[in-house]
Design an enzyme around this catalytic site. Structure first.
Site, PDB file in Angstrom:
ATOM      1  N   LYS A 184     -20.707  16.629  29.335  1.00 30.52           N
ATOM      2  CA  LYS A 184     -20.514  17.422  28.018  1.00 30.52           C
ATOM      3  C   LYS A 184     -21.816  17.538  27.392  1.00 30.52           C
ATOM      4  CE  LYS A 184     -18.905  18.421  23.916  1.00 30.52           C
ATOM      5  NZ  LYS A 184     -20.013  18.089  22.708  1.00 30.52           N
ATOM      6  N   GLY A 241     -26.028   8.062  21.876  1.00 26.88           N
ATOM      7  CA  GLY A 241     -26.330   8.804  20.831  1.00 26.88           C
ATOM      8  C   GLY A 241     -25.838   7.945  19.436  1.00 26.88           C
ATOM      9  N   SER A 242     -25.309   8.173  18.238  1.00 27.68           N
ATOM     10  CA  SER A 242     -25.129   7.627  17.247  1.00 27.68           C
ATOM     11  C   SER A 242     -24.084   6.480  17.145  1.00 27.68           C
ATOM     12  CB  SER A 242     -24.872   8.682  15.871  1.00 27.68           C
ATOM     13  OG  SER A 242     -23.419   9.263  16.368  1.00 27.68           O
ATOM     14  N   ARG A 243     -24.103   5.714  16.332  1.00 28.07           N
ATOM     15  CA  ARG A 243     -22.973   4.691  16.468  1.00 28.07           C
ATOM     16  C   ARG A 243     -21.715   5.237  16.084  1.00 28.07           C
ATOM     17  NH1 ARG A 243     -23.363  -1.313  13.406  1.00 28.07           N
ATOM     18  NH2 ARG A 243     -25.564  -1.092  13.735  1.00 28.07           N
ATOM     19  N   GLY A 245     -20.526   8.246  16.558  1.00 25.42           N
ATOM     20  CA  GLY A 245     -20.174   9.241  17.816  1.00 25.42           C
ATOM     21  C   GLY A 245     -19.660   8.483  18.706  1.00 25.42           C
ATOM     22  N   GLY A 246     -20.467   7.274  18.995  1.00 28.83           N
ATOM     23  CA  GLY A 246     -20.081   6.355  20.181  1.00 28.83           C
ATOM     24  C   GLY A 246     -18.814   5.582  20.192  1.00 28.83           C
ATOM     25  N   GLU A 265     -24.799   3.793  24.558  1.00 29.26           N
ATOM     26  CA  GLU A 265     -25.819   3.171  24.079  1.00 29.26           C
ATOM     27  C   GLU A 265     -25.988   3.862  22.448  1.00 29.26           C
ATOM     28  OE1 GLU A 265     -30.597   4.205  23.797  1.00 29.26           O
ATOM     29  OE2 GLU A 265     -29.582   4.065  25.963  1.00 29.26           O
ATOM     30  N   CYS A 302     -34.967   5.549  21.135  1.00 35.98           N
ATOM     31  CA  CYS A 302     -33.920   4.602  20.885  1.00 35.98           C
ATOM     32  C   CYS A 302     -34.596   3.130  20.821  1.00 35.98           C
ATOM     33  CB  CYS A 302     -32.980   4.398  21.942  1.00 35.98           C
ATOM     34  SG  CYS A 302     -33.437   4.753  23.578  1.00 35.98           S
ATOM     35  N   GLU A 393     -30.217   1.478  11.233  1.00 39.28           N
ATOM     36  CA  GLU A 393     -31.191   2.278  11.971  1.00 39.28           C
ATOM     37  C   GLU A 393     -31.476   3.309  11.200  1.00 39.28           C
ATOM     38  OE1 GLU A 393     -31.949   4.163  16.436  1.00 39.28           O
ATOM     39  OE2 GLU A 393     -29.877   4.070  15.460  1.00 39.28           O
TER      40      GLU A 393
END
Length: 525
Positions: A184, A241-243, A245-246, A265, A302, A393
């Site tokens: 993706k 990616g972001s928390r 989204g993850g 991650e 990161c 973050e």
């Protein structure tokens, strides 16, 4: 440069029909052609069907054929030449030298996994021969190897348009494990993704592999991503990616009738502990190096050092003063996307708005679009312990210094921080005992512990761990960088009393692949 705005579903190029994504040059806010219409459930279905149909054939390719495929992907990426560099620079705002280095890293890790595949140690072959005369009970013949999990979905990252994207570490390690990959693409760099995707597509054809070994899908929002991770033929996924989204995708992956591994991650602020002797001996040098690491890539790593934890006193005051001056002299840098620049500003404003973080310095303001203005704040340990938002973050060049009253408070702060990708100790010989007391806590909190270095920059090698306890990742047992990343996409299978003619080559009695095996409890040389 021939970009078509099409998805790559197996060997075909397919035009999407949903809302398009279009890259934006973050340095100018100029929209870059072409646009990339998003995929639908039909494209997801087709990609998953092709991947599933390819899996049993691809996972049993010879070690040499699979290694050669990975090397061919690297060759095809390099063959794109300057077009790839130019497009990635335009879509990311990153300097040319950075993209050239990232291309080298991408191709290097593909070739590294080719080496891993050829060696075959990842198969972890174990043989316990039959012992029919053993008393009081005989033993059957048992043999074990690792096999690929199945088709893997990979989500491209915003901050590494090559090394953590279409042909990045997740893709390389999954292909090495024998798993077809559906990528993706990230909305920030669709043109770069198409170029690399076509290179992989070409390599699949040149190596005469099933077309479903690779597909590339575009899509705005989370619809396509959710459809991919919830398809029953997909058996694992990798995400950077972001928390938010993850976690959304992780929940979708766990809510399936058959939950799957979702390796995300997500979030890390990478604490740095300048210990007293080191701070006294070389605090000025340390402060300048810290700001250099903080500013690297506009802080869009990161592993960016977003937190400094140290004992309060004149040595720390001097460190903060020197760091503050370095921050004031920091030039503004272009961030990856308008959305990331906006989120960065919101994060800095939120940190300042807590009333618990005192601003030390801000860097220079930029005249261009989507600029990152470096920032440094300081807070007390008591406020840090009581204000959870101080741990959030801020993706960009901002860091927070935490002043601790004594060693006990410093250890309490260390225990309080969330899971991290990295934790750094700046120490001299006189700090050894303090470091020894901290080490057990740091081992529980981070995937990589550094001494007298800076966390930005991740070596791609056998011993690297790029992972860590939640929320740094969704699974602290794994790494997304280094050769151990292959194990995320493997599982063990044991074979009992199969005739030799039915056994896979890796576990045949004659050991035709010449693998190092564990036989009856002893490691063969």
């Amino acid at each position: 440069m021939n970009l078509t705005g099409e998805m790559l579903i197996g060997r075909e190029a397919v035009k999407g029909s949903r809302d398009p994504i279009q890259a934006i040059n973050p340095a100018t806010n100029e929209r870059l052609d072409p646009s990339y219409p998003g995929g639908t459930q039909a494209e997801v279905e087709r990609a998953c069907e092709l991947a599933w149909n390819a899996f049993d054939t691809y996972r049993e390719t010879s070690l040499e054929a699979r290694a050669k495929f990975l090397e061919t992907v690297a060759d095809e990426i390099e063959a794109i030449g300057d077009d790839l560099i130019e497009r990635a620079v335009a879509e990311s705002g990153l300097p040319q030298a950075r993209i050239q280095g990232e291309r080298g890293r991408t191709c290097g890790q593909l070739r590294m996994f080719a080496r891993v595949v050829r060696a075959g140690e990842w198969l972890d072959v174990r043989v316990d021969p039959a012992l029919p005369d053993r008393q009081p009970m005989p033993r059957v013949d048992l043999r074990q190897r690792h096999v690929g999990l199945g088709p893997v979905v990979v989500f491209g990252a915003s901050n590494f348009p090559l090394a953590f994207s279409v042909a990045g570490g997740d893709t390389a390690s999954a292909l090495a494990a024998g798993c077809p990959v559906i990528v993706k693409a990230h909305a920030a760099h669709p043109g770069t993704s198409e170029l690399v995707g076509r290179a992989i597509q070409s390599a699949v054809k040149k190596c005469d592999l099933p077309e479903g070994v690779f597909s590339l899908i575009f899509g705005s929002g989370r619809e396509v991503g959710t459809a991919l991770v919830t398809d029953s033929r997909v058996k694992a996924a990798g995400f950077t990616g972001s928390r938010s989204g993850g976690l959304a995708l992780w929940k979708a992956a766990q809510s399936r009738p058959e939950p799957i591994p979702f390796y995300a991650e997500m979030s890390s602020i990478n604490p740095v502990f300048p210990l007293p002797a080191a701070l006294k001996a070389r605090g000025e040098e340390m402060a300048k190096a810290f700001v250099g690491s903080l500013n690297m890539g506009a802080g869009q790593f990161c592993t960016n050092p977003g937190l400094v934890i140290a004992l309060k006193g004149p040595e720390l005051d001097a460190f903060v003063s020197v760091a503050g001056e370095a921050v004031k002299g920091s030039a503004a840098q272009t961030m990856l996307t308008p959305g990331i620049a906006e989120a960065y500003q919101h994060g800095v404003d939120a940190l300042a708005g807590t009333g618990k973080a005192k601003e030390v310095a801000r860097g220079e303001k930029g005249d261009g679009s989507n600029q990152c203005q470096t920032a440094l704040f300081v807070t007390s340990a008591s406020d840090f312990l009581n204000e959870q938002s101080l741990q959030d973050e801020v993706f960009g060049a901002t860091s927070l210094v935490v002043e601790c009253a004594d060693q006990a408070e410093l250890e309490k702060v260390a225990e309080h921080v969330e899971g991290q990708l990295t934790i750094t100790l700046q120490m001299d010989d006189a700090d050894l005992e303090a470091a020894r007391k901290l080490l057990p806590t740091l081992e529980r909190k981070a995937g990589r512990i550094l001494v007298n270095g800076w966390p930005t920059g991740v070596e791609v090698c056998d011993a690297m761990v790029h992972g860590g306890p939640f929320p740094a990742t969704s699974d602290s047992r794994t790494t997304s960088v280094g050769t151990a990343a292959i194990y995320r996409f493997l599982r063990p299978v044991s074979y009992q009393n199969l005739p030799d003619g039915l056994l896979p080559e890796a576990i045949k009695e004659s050991n035709p692949l010449h693998l190092k095996r564990l036989v009856d409890g002893k490691r063969e040389s």
